[in-house]
Design a protein around this motif. Sequence first.
Motif, mmCIF file in Angstrom:
data_model
loop_
_atom_site.group_PDB
_atom_site.id
_atom_site.type_symbol
_atom_site.label_atom_id
_atom_site.label_comp_id
_atom_site.label_asym_id
_atom_site.label_seq_id
_atom_site.Cartn_x
_atom_site.Cartn_y
_atom_site.Cartn_z
ATOM 1 N N LEU A 1 0.783 -1.324 -0.025
ATOM 2 C CA LEU A 1 -0.059 0.075 0.022
ATOM 3 C C LEU A 1 0.861 1.169 0.091
ATOM 4 O O LEU A 1 0.478 2.402 -0.612
ATOM 5 N N ASP A 2 1.828 1.191 0.558
ATOM 6 C CA ASP A 2 3.010 2.499 0.654
ATOM 7 C C ASP A 2 3.532 2.763 -0.867
ATOM 8 O O ASP A 2 3.390 3.664 -1.260
ATOM 9 N N PHE B 1 -7.988 2.504 -11.250
ATOM 10 C CA PHE B 1 -9.013 3.260 -11.012
ATOM 11 C C PHE B 1 -9.486 3.185 -9.846
ATOM 12 O O PHE B 1 -10.028 4.217 -8.815
ATOM 13 N N LEU B 2 -10.059 1.780 -9.737
ATOM 14 C CA LEU B 2 -10.866 1.454 -8.576
ATOM 15 C C LEU B 2 -10.144 1.763 -7.213
ATOM 16 O O LEU B 2 -10.737 2.183 -6.220
ATOM 17 N N SER B 3 -8.741 1.348 -7.277
ATOM 18 C CA SER B 3 -7.993 1.339 -6.202
ATOM 19 C C SER B 3 -7.982 2.579 -5.510
ATOM 20 O O SER B 3 -8.018 3.201 -4.461
ATOM 21 N N VAL B 4 -7.641 3.858 -6.486
ATOM 22 C CA VAL B 4 -7.426 5.207 -6.167
ATOM 23 C C VAL B 4 -8.656 5.832 -5.617
ATOM 24 O O VAL B 4 -8.689 6.605 -4.537
ATOM 25 N N LEU B 5 -9.917 5.426 -6.211
ATOM 26 C CA LEU B 5 -11.054 6.075 -5.919
ATOM 27 C C LEU B 5 -11.282 5.343 -4.569
ATOM 28 O O LEU B 5 -12.177 6.011 -3.703
ATOM 29 N N LEU B 6 -11.228 4.010 -4.177
ATOM 30 C CA LEU B 6 -11.368 3.571 -2.771
ATOM 31 C C LEU B 6 -10.558 4.369 -1.889
ATOM 32 O O LEU B 6 -11.114 4.582 -0.607
ATOM 33 N N ILE B 7 -9.386 4.652 -2.136
ATOM 34 C CA ILE B 7 -8.522 5.284 -1.009
ATOM 35 C C ILE B 7 -8.817 6.529 -1.018
ATOM 36 O O ILE B 7 -9.045 7.277 0.488
ATOM 37 N N ASN C 1 -12.070 7.442 -0.811
ATOM 38 C CA ASN C 1 -13.312 7.190 0.156
ATOM 39 C C ASN C 1 -12.884 6.337 1.402
ATOM 40 O O ASN C 1 -13.771 5.717 1.977
ATOM 41 N N ASN C 2 -11.615 6.315 1.716
ATOM 42 C CA ASN C 2 -11.080 5.652 3.073
ATOM 43 C C ASN C 2 -11.216 4.227 3.056
ATOM 44 O O ASN C 2 -11.388 3.762 4.252
ATOM 45 N N PHE C 3 -11.267 3.589 1.890
ATOM 46 C CA PHE C 3 -11.134 2.234 2.080
ATOM 47 C C PHE C 3 -9.884 1.714 1.593
ATOM 48 O O PHE C 3 -8.824 2.488 1.132
ATOM 49 N N ASP C 4 -9.506 0.443 1.826
ATOM 50 C CA ASP C 4 -8.345 -0.234 1.229
ATOM 51 C C ASP C 4 -8.413 -0.500 -0.161
ATOM 52 O O ASP C 4 -9.463 -0.409 -0.692
ATOM 53 N N HIS D 1 -7.930 -10.506 4.724
ATOM 54 C CA HIS D 1 -8.986 -9.235 4.720
ATOM 55 C C HIS D 1 -8.677 -8.306 3.927
ATOM 56 O O HIS D 1 -8.759 -7.056 4.098
ATOM 57 N N GLU D 2 -8.496 -8.560 2.680
ATOM 58 C CA GLU D 2 -8.258 -7.905 1.607
ATOM 59 C C GLU D 2 -9.347 -7.950 0.611
ATOM 60 O O GLU D 2 -10.220 -8.847 0.430
#
Length: 383
Positions: A58-59, A109-115, A117-120, A176-177
């Motif tokens: 994630l880093d 894109f899904l991952s950056v949008l989740l970030i 919105n405070n999701f993993d 838990h991913e």
Amino acid sequence: MKMPAEFDEIRPYSPEELPQVFEELIADPNFRAVTESIIPDVPFEMLAQKIRQCKTNLDFQKTFFYGLLWKNVKEHADGMDIDCSSITDRSVSYTFISNHRDIILDSAFLSVLLIDNNFDTVEIAIGDNLLIYPWIKKLVRINKSFIVKRGLSIRQKLEASTLMSRYMHFAINHKHENIWIAQRQGRAKDSDDRTQESVLKMMTMGGEGTISERLMDLNIMPLSISYEYDPCDYLKAKEMQQKRDNPDFVKSPEDDLLNMKTGLFGYKGKIHFHTAPCVNSFIRDIDPSVSKNEIFTILAEKIDKDIHSCYRIFAGNYIAYDLLKGGNRFEDKYSSQEKENFLSYIDAQIAKVDLSEKDYDFLKEKMLIMYANPLINHLVAIE
């Protein structure tokens, strides 16, 4: 948490493995060349130092991919958003199953949008046919991807599918991913997005309990992805003509690479992601007397309906529909200028098709179908 050794060849790298993999990447001249072309204004040695400072996957994603992806949106799109209001339980890890528009960007894109919105972020199912260089395979496994093996014999495919299913259940319940997987192998060339029952069957090869219990164990959440413009539309139309003219035509690795580059750096217009509610309650209510195969059929139709109903419909979709049907049903949804612009766009894309025997009418019809199908399916889903 101990990682089962059986997943070693397909899973993302663990944080403990990253320092060694980082050094291998930094030493790879091909990775360096690509990095310097994408980030030309930062010395590679400085980037290498930033890479070494990342302690987790994630880093790495936040340090490099997050900024690059929003930069891509700024330069090659007209904005991007997500409606994830259906995610009401943040304590649960989900399997996002979506239509597939872009080889690389859908999951990224899904991952950056989740970030935002405070999701993993999500772990990503990616076909090994796209991992054409060693550095790409390393990079995607750093980026939380697990490998889907392609081009196998029937027996090998069964073993690989079972292993992948076991991994998905492990990732959801023990790591838990969140997970992202496309609803079908490859992109729908004509944008007629349909869930392959084989994908759902694969999901039940791992886990425990009944078919329904194994599906619910993955917390499946349909995800709808809408691009106003598909940069690869002309490449898809070209491939359709190639297959029409030569039924034995097969795309080459170079074709895949061109699709990746075109999708990354082509104009996309507006981009919208939309999650539908988790389907667990729907699965729970399926008549227990139906057969296993019927469960997959019923669930595939449900996922399709959710994806289709959550599409964002753009002017081009309405224009393409009217042009195909030869009417003006949706003329109130677009202006004459928007229609002119859309037709100019189609012509400009067809002009990029480099075939000696280019069939303009065929290519135009296929491209109009690509843009009309999301609206056609949306109308059926919301009726």
